[in-house]
Design a protein around this motif. Structure first.
Motif, PDB file in Angstrom:
ATOM      1  N   MET A 229       0.840  -1.190  -0.157  1.00 41.92           N
ATOM      2  CA  MET A 229       0.013   0.014   0.073  1.00 41.92           C
ATOM      3  C   MET A 229       0.850   1.230   0.086  1.00 41.92           C
ATOM      4  N   ASN A 230       2.011   1.249   0.757  1.00 41.25           N
ATOM      5  CA  ASN A 230       2.820   2.331   0.719  1.00 41.25           C
ATOM      6  C   ASN A 230       3.427   2.576  -0.569  1.00 41.25           C
ATOM      7  N   ALA A 231       3.949   1.408  -1.413  1.00 37.45           N
ATOM      8  CA  ALA A 231       4.414   1.546  -2.658  1.00 37.45           C
ATOM      9  C   ALA A 231       3.494   2.246  -3.752  1.00 37.45           C
ATOM     10  N   LEU A 232       2.077   1.759  -3.260  1.00 40.92           N
ATOM     11  CA  LEU A 232       1.006   2.481  -4.198  1.00 40.92           C
ATOM     12  C   LEU A 232       0.814   3.897  -3.982  1.00 40.92           C
ATOM     13  N   ARG A 233       1.042   4.378  -2.510  1.00 41.50           N
ATOM     14  CA  ARG A 233       0.996   5.974  -2.246  1.00 41.50           C
ATOM     15  C   ARG A 233       2.354   6.568  -3.063  1.00 41.50           C
ATOM     16  N   GLU A 234       3.529   5.607  -2.790  1.00 45.03           N
ATOM     17  CA  GLU A 234       4.602   6.417  -3.621  1.00 45.03           C
ATOM     18  C   GLU A 234       4.401   6.669  -5.040  1.00 45.03           C
ATOM     19  N   ILE A 235       3.914   5.591  -5.795  1.00 43.08           N
ATOM     20  CA  ILE A 235       3.550   5.728  -7.152  1.00 43.08           C
ATOM     21  C   ILE A 235       2.760   6.762  -7.473  1.00 43.08           C
ATOM     22  N   LEU A 236       1.757   7.028  -6.544  1.00 44.92           N
ATOM     23  CA  LEU A 236       0.743   8.380  -6.653  1.00 44.92           C
ATOM     24  C   LEU A 236       1.451   9.494  -6.270  1.00 44.92           C
ATOM     25  N   ASP A 237       2.254   9.605  -5.339  1.00 44.10           N
ATOM     26  CA  ASP A 237       2.842  10.964  -4.988  1.00 44.10           C
ATOM     27  C   ASP A 237       3.708  11.363  -6.340  1.00 44.10           C
ATOM     28  N   ILE A 238       4.428  10.387  -6.715  1.00 42.75           N
ATOM     29  CA  ILE A 238       5.444  10.726  -7.850  1.00 42.75           C
ATOM     30  C   ILE A 238       4.571  11.365  -9.166  1.00 42.75           C
ATOM     31  N   SER A 239       3.400  10.370  -9.307  1.00 44.50           N
ATOM     32  CA  SER A 239       2.633  10.786 -10.302  1.00 44.50           C
ATOM     33  C   SER A 239       2.130  12.167 -10.383  1.00 44.50           C
ATOM     34  N   GLN A 240       1.599  12.670  -9.112  1.00 47.87           N
ATOM     35  CA  GLN A 240       0.799  13.759  -8.728  1.00 47.87           C
ATOM     36  C   GLN A 240       2.274  14.867  -9.110  1.00 47.87           C
ATOM     37  N   LYS A 241       3.364  14.599  -8.350  1.00 45.05           N
ATOM     38  CA  LYS A 241       4.318  15.886  -8.647  1.00 45.05           C
ATOM     39  C   LYS A 241       4.679  15.952 -10.020  1.00 45.05           C
TER      40      LYS A 241
ATOM     41  N   LYS B  87     -11.778  -1.606  -0.550  1.00 44.56           N
ATOM     42  CA  LYS B  87     -12.141  -0.355  -0.110  1.00 44.56           C
ATOM     43  C   LYS B  87     -10.791   0.340   0.346  1.00 44.56           C
ATOM     44  N   GLN B  88      -9.636  -0.160   0.847  1.00 47.62           N
ATOM     45  CA  GLN B  88      -8.476   0.612   1.195  1.00 47.62           C
ATOM     46  C   GLN B  88      -7.847   0.986  -0.092  1.00 47.62           C
ATOM     47  N   PHE B  89      -7.861   0.340  -1.377  1.00 49.21           N
ATOM     48  CA  PHE B  89      -7.557   0.883  -2.663  1.00 49.21           C
ATOM     49  C   PHE B  89      -8.347   2.086  -2.866  1.00 49.21           C
ATOM     50  N   GLU B  90      -9.482   1.967  -2.701  1.00 50.82           N
ATOM     51  CA  GLU B  90     -10.418   3.294  -3.058  1.00 50.82           C
ATOM     52  C   GLU B  90      -9.978   4.351  -2.499  1.00 50.82           C
ATOM     53  N   ASN B  91     -10.005   4.318  -1.057  1.00 50.07           N
ATOM     54  CA  ASN B  91      -9.302   5.560   0.004  1.00 50.07           C
ATOM     55  C   ASN B  91      -8.367   5.893  -0.564  1.00 50.07           C
TER      56      ASN B  91
ATOM     57  N   THR C 278      -8.496   8.156  -3.598  1.00 48.31           N
ATOM     58  CA  THR C 278      -9.331   9.385  -3.381  1.00 48.31           C
ATOM     59  C   THR C 278      -8.375  10.505  -2.730  1.00 48.31           C
ATOM     60  N   GLN C 279      -7.228  10.001  -2.238  1.00 46.23           N
ATOM     61  CA  GLN C 279      -6.326  11.318  -1.686  1.00 46.23           C
ATOM     62  C   GLN C 279      -5.548  11.870  -2.683  1.00 46.23           C
ATOM     63  N   TYR C 280      -5.520  11.503  -3.969  1.00 45.55           N
ATOM     64  CA  TYR C 280      -4.817  12.037  -5.022  1.00 45.55           C
ATOM     65  C   TYR C 280      -5.630  12.556  -6.044  1.00 45.55           C
ATOM     66  N   SER C 281      -5.541  13.883  -6.497  1.00 43.10           N
ATOM     67  CA  SER C 281      -6.431  14.237  -7.412  1.00 43.10           C
ATOM     68  C   SER C 281      -6.019  13.874  -9.066  1.00 43.10           C
ATOM     69  N   CYS C 282      -4.760  13.289  -9.128  1.00 40.93           N
ATOM     70  CA  CYS C 282      -4.343  12.672 -10.369  1.00 40.93           C
ATOM     71  C   CYS C 282      -4.823  11.263 -10.572  1.00 40.93           C
ATOM     72  N   ALA C 283      -5.593  10.782  -9.553  1.00 36.81           N
ATOM     73  CA  ALA C 283      -5.844   9.285  -9.702  1.00 36.81           C
ATOM     74  C   ALA C 283      -7.473   9.142  -9.901  1.00 36.81           C
ATOM     75  N   THR C 284      -7.629   8.145 -10.844  1.00 31.96           N
ATOM     76  CA  THR C 284      -9.150   7.738 -11.328  1.00 31.96           C
ATOM     77  C   THR C 284      -9.030   6.252 -10.839  1.00 31.96           C
ATOM     78  N   PHE C 285     -10.101   5.861 -10.171  1.00 30.38           N
ATOM     79  CA  PHE C 285     -10.402   4.632  -9.644  1.00 30.38           C
ATOM     80  C   PHE C 285     -11.695   4.047 -10.305  1.00 30.38           C
ATOM     81  N   THR C 286     -11.308   2.591 -10.720  1.00 27.21           N
ATOM     82  CA  THR C 286     -12.456   2.058 -11.345  1.00 27.21           C
ATOM     83  C   THR C 286     -12.470   0.533 -10.874  1.00 27.21           C
ATOM     84  N   ASN C 287     -13.663  -0.233 -10.511  1.00 25.99           N
ATOM     85  CA  ASN C 287     -13.533  -1.517 -10.349  1.00 25.99           C
ATOM     86  C   ASN C 287     -14.119  -2.402 -11.544  1.00 25.99           C
TER      87      ASN C 287
END
Lengths: 491, 383
Positions: free
Chosen positions: B274-286, B316-320, B323-332
């Protein structure tokens, strides 16, 4: 040269064939030369260190024997030179970085003072051959043996390739006479030698090398994520890995020597079947534990060693010798010996913790055994075993962990009840550790109770042994590769 | 009696070795590709290429990377839509001639426009490996959009596998970040570097205990000689694979494990991924990279190998996180592919005839996934 390599198999085949083909007179020269080639295959430039230690102790031991008893100071001085040289080499190559690192930690409180040291490569086997030459010189000093005048014979004793890099640490009395007399060819040497080598390779390349990546991955994990069962599992897995690795090496060493008709003492005897820590050390790395007993523990306890036929029989606790001493003296010697024993394994505080852990265990055993004499639970074999083995396995945690902090954290996890609810390893690891434990117990039972019955029937023995060797050969052939060094090479 | 006993002892070891040799000759007579074995015989690997250049990699190795970059340059060095995946991406069940994977269909879609589509899929890839692959490719290609599937199974994985990232053995690569997960990834790559240099050849990994010794060269030469002259020696990895596969089957048979057995999550690994995913999103956002995160299709005609409560919680965790990153779109997309488009695979124990494949679907499944992803990508802001 590393044993688990194609080059070694070729080298050994040529060396053994030539050894038996060559005239008896030049066989010793051949052993000496092939041992130097064997070592040079690792790094030829470090041959000078082996030769320096060999030549120095050859000269010093002869000088000691020529010095009359009356010149005690000269005799002691010569012994001191030998110790200074061998331990100096060991200190420089193995411990200098550790000493400087610790001094720098102390100096960190003094602004502007920092020591630096260049990177030093640890010469392969230095801990083993220096201990061997030290024991030789001390034995001459104690007059337990006469110094060997034939340099090549003495050189073969120190450098004989099967034991040069990781033991067994041989006593002069165990091997020099065999090298001098050199038995005539016997087919039993070949069959026994091959069997031991095959067993050794099986333990190393099939078992130890396949457990190694699991252990590496487990110990690379963040220790705070591990639960108590994880720590136990990793302790057991590493305990199995190091046993298979080192016992495998010892089997190969013994087998290689046997191929040339030379018998080495055993270095392992089912250590995980031990029912006490004292017994454990009579079964684990027997040549080192008996060396430590005779040349460190007993002198530290101020006991005069009078045995003239010292042999690698194992066990630091030769209780019968020192029972007369004060408990304080016994205990000081015990803890000091074990701290040094720990440091011998590696220049890191984790090894000191490992040594002291064993000292505490032996100390507690002494304490309880004197209190209870022949009664109580520990004397029931299964109970003694069930207590000793897990505690011995737990001792491997400091031995394998990266640093003192991780060690303490992992040991703390064991005693924290809540951490028994956390399991962070893959399910397979628990299963593998458990399966090896069961298989090891079964192999011990087989060796102790069943093998004798089979050996009574020659056909049964032939079938069982042939099938076992075929099975081992298939697996050794499949997994044979120098993917990892023997763990004890780094000591 | 003595000579007889001696001869028996000699005979035991010699006949043991002889029988063993015969057995290894027999057992190594055929070579198996273990990547295909892992997928099962019903599923084939498919790594897309365009006019001789890869657009889809599975292993990060220098020649393959060079070939892919060359293709990207030939096509006009366009901005990149980068797709990450696991074996679902490069596996097509019951594959027929001409059938392609969903990422290749997306590539074809974008062919006429100013975007290139590049894919990197790694079997059983953890999000840590996704992070490493993403950061590496971000340094090589102008990635503007990223597609990341979020597999429940792969949250059980941990660490970086040298086999799939061999490039980093000769190349001092590290991710710039102080986070614990990145430190752990950097440490893993560092370990590759300490091994034999200039060797990406797998067979030479076997010799790593000899680093920097005189013996290293002789051993390499001897091994190459034996590999070239004796097929039995060269096929030893096949035999190793067979042995491990049989042990795996034996374990499954003993404990009644099959493809439908529920695999429990390992909390520390889930957290790390999960932390790796956050890191991917952090880098993408920047870096102004838009990210499409999706829950991949899951076979729904039979019981899945998940603890249902755990699965719900993870989704649910993935979705949460998204939602913390504006660069991300989530779909199931878990219900996207109907059961009939999934396949079966060889049994993973000695008694079953076949087992359900929960990871790989047929071409029709790829087509459905392509349509859904393409539609979602089109709805996202233009890159």
């Amino acid at each position: 040269m590393i044993f688990n390599s194609v080059a070694f198999v070729i080298f050994l085949s040529i060396a053994v064939s030539l050894y038996w083909v060559l005239p008896n007179k030049i066989r010793l020269y051949f052993i000496f030369l092939s041992s130097l080639i064997f070592y040079g295959f690792w790094r030829w430039e470090f041959l000078s260190i082996v030769l320096l230690s060999t030549i120095a102790d050859y000269i010093i031991s002869i000088s000691i024997s020529k010095t009359p008893d009356i010149e005690k100071r000269k005799r002691k001085g010569l012994l001191f030179i030998s110790l200074f040289l061998n331990l100096g080499l060991l200190l420089y190559f193995k411990y200098l970085f550790f000493v400087v690192d610790n001094l720098n930690w102390i100096f960190s409180y003094v602004p502007g003072v920092q020591l630096s040291v260049m990177e030093i490569v640890l010469p392969l086997g230095i801990s083993f051959y220096t201990f061997q030459t030290i024991s030789y010189t001390i034995d001459v000093y104690r007059k337990h043996i006469q110094p060997e005048k034939d340099f090549i014979l003495y050189g073969c004793y120190v450098t004989f390739f099967p034991q040069l890099v990781a033991g067994p640490i041989l006593r002069a009395s165990e091997v020099i006479e065999q090298l001098r007399t050199r038995p005539k060819f016997n087919i039993d040497f070949i069959s026994e030698g091959l069997k031991r080598i095959l067993k050794g390779f099986f333990l190393k390349v099939v078992l130890a090398d396949n457990i190694a990546p699991l252990v590496d991955a487990g110990f690379a994990m963040d220790v705070s994520s591990l639960g108590a069962f994880d720590v136990w599992t990793l302790a057991f897995l590493f305990g199995f890995q190091i046993y298979f690795d080192f016992a495998g090496y010892s089997h190969i060493a013994i087998g290689c020597a046997k191929l040339m008709g030379i018998s080495f003492p055993e270095n392992f005897n089912y250590p995980y079947a031990a029912r006490s820590f004292k017994a454990f050390w009579k079964r684990w790395h027997i040549s080192l534990s008996s060396w430590i007993r005779d040349y460190l523990y007993l002198p530290l306890a101020s006991v005069k060693v009078i045995d003239t036929t010292l042999k690698s029989q194992g066990g630091i606790g030769s209780e019968h010798v020192i029972q007369e001493l004060s408990p304080r003296k016994q205990n000081t010697a015990l803890f000091l010996t074990w701290a040094i024993m720990g440091l011998w394994h590696g220049a890191n505080w984790t090894f000191v913790i490992w040594g002291l852990y064993h000292a505490v265990m032996v100390f507690l055993e002494r304490l309880f055994s004197s209190a209870r004499e022949s009664s109580t639970l520990m004397n029931i074999p299964l109970v003694g075993w069930a207590i000793t083995v897990p505690l011995a396995m737990l001792g491997w945690i400091p031995f394998r962990a990266s640093n003192v902090e991780d060690t303490l954290y992992m040991l703390n996890t064991i005693i924290s009840p809540s951490s028994y609810a956390v399991m962070a390893l893959r399910e397979n690891l628990y299963l593998i550790a458990f399966s090896i434990y069961i298989l090891l117990a079964l192999s011990y039972l087989y060796k102790t109770y069943i093998i004798e019955i089979i050996n009574k029937r020659s056909t049964a023995r032939y079938v069982v042994n042939t099938v076992s060797y075929a099975f081992m050969f298939i697996l050794v052939f499949t997994f044979f590769r120098p993917i990892s060094q023997f763990i004890y090479f780094q000591f | 009696m003595k000579p007889f006993v001696s001869n028996i002892s000699f005979l035991e070891i010699i006949s043991g070795i002889f029988i063993g040799l015969l057995a290894v000759f027999f057992l190594t007579s055929e070579k198996i590709e273990f990547e295909n074995l892992a997928l099962g015989s019903g599923t084939s690997t498919y790594f897309a290429a365009d006019e001789g250049n890869s657009i889809h990699l599975g292993h990060l190795e220098q020649p393959k990377v060079d070939n892919l970059i060359k293709g990207w340059e030939k096509r006009g060095e366009k901005k990149v839509l980068f797709i990450l995946g696991n074996s679902q991406t490069h596996g097509i069940n019951q594959k027929k001639k001409g059938e392609i994977s969903y990422n290749h269909m997306i590539f074809n879609d974008y062919k006429g426009v100013d975007t290139d589509v590049i894919t990197h899929s790694i079997p059983n890839a953890s999000l840590q490996e996704f992070l490493l692959a993403f950061v590496y490719w971000k340094g090589r290609l102008p990635i503007k959009r990223l597609v990341v599937p979020l597999f429940m199974d792969d949250l059980r994985e941990d660490g970086i596998r040298e086999y799939y990232f061999a490039l980093f053995k000769n190349y001092h690569f590290r991710i710039e970040s102080t986070s614990a997960v990145v430190q752990s990834i950097n440490e893993d790559i560092m370990k590759f570097n300490s091994k034999i240099e200039a060797d990406v050849n797998e067979r030479h990994q076997d010799l790593r205990a000899l680093d920097f010794t005189v013996q290293q060269r002789s051993e390499e030469w001897l091994n190459d000689f034996l590999n070239n002259k004796f097929i039995t020696w060269d096929n030893r990895p096949t035999l190793r694979g067979k042995i491990f596969n049989n042990l795996y089957m034996f374990r499954n048979t003993l404990f009644g494990i099959n493809a439908q057995s529920v695999r429990k999550m390992i909390p520390s690994r889930v957290e790390k991924n999960m932390n790796a995913l956050r890191e991917i999103l952090d880098i993408s956002q920047k870096s102004n990279i838009s990210v499409l995160l999706y829950i991949p299709p899951l076979r729904n005609d039979v019981e899945p190998p998940y603890d249902v409560t755990e699965y719900k919680h993870i989704k649910k965790q993935f979705e949460n996180v998204s939602t913390q990153y504006s660069c991300a779109t989530f779909t199931n997309l878990e219900d996207l592919v109907p059961g009939k488009f999934w396949g079966t695979k060889e049994p993973t124990n000695f008694f079953n005839e076949f087992e359900y494949d929960f990871m790989h679907f047929q071409y029709e499944g790829h087509k459905l996934l392509y349509e859904q992803l393409a539609s979602t990508l089109n709805k996202m802001p233009k890159i």
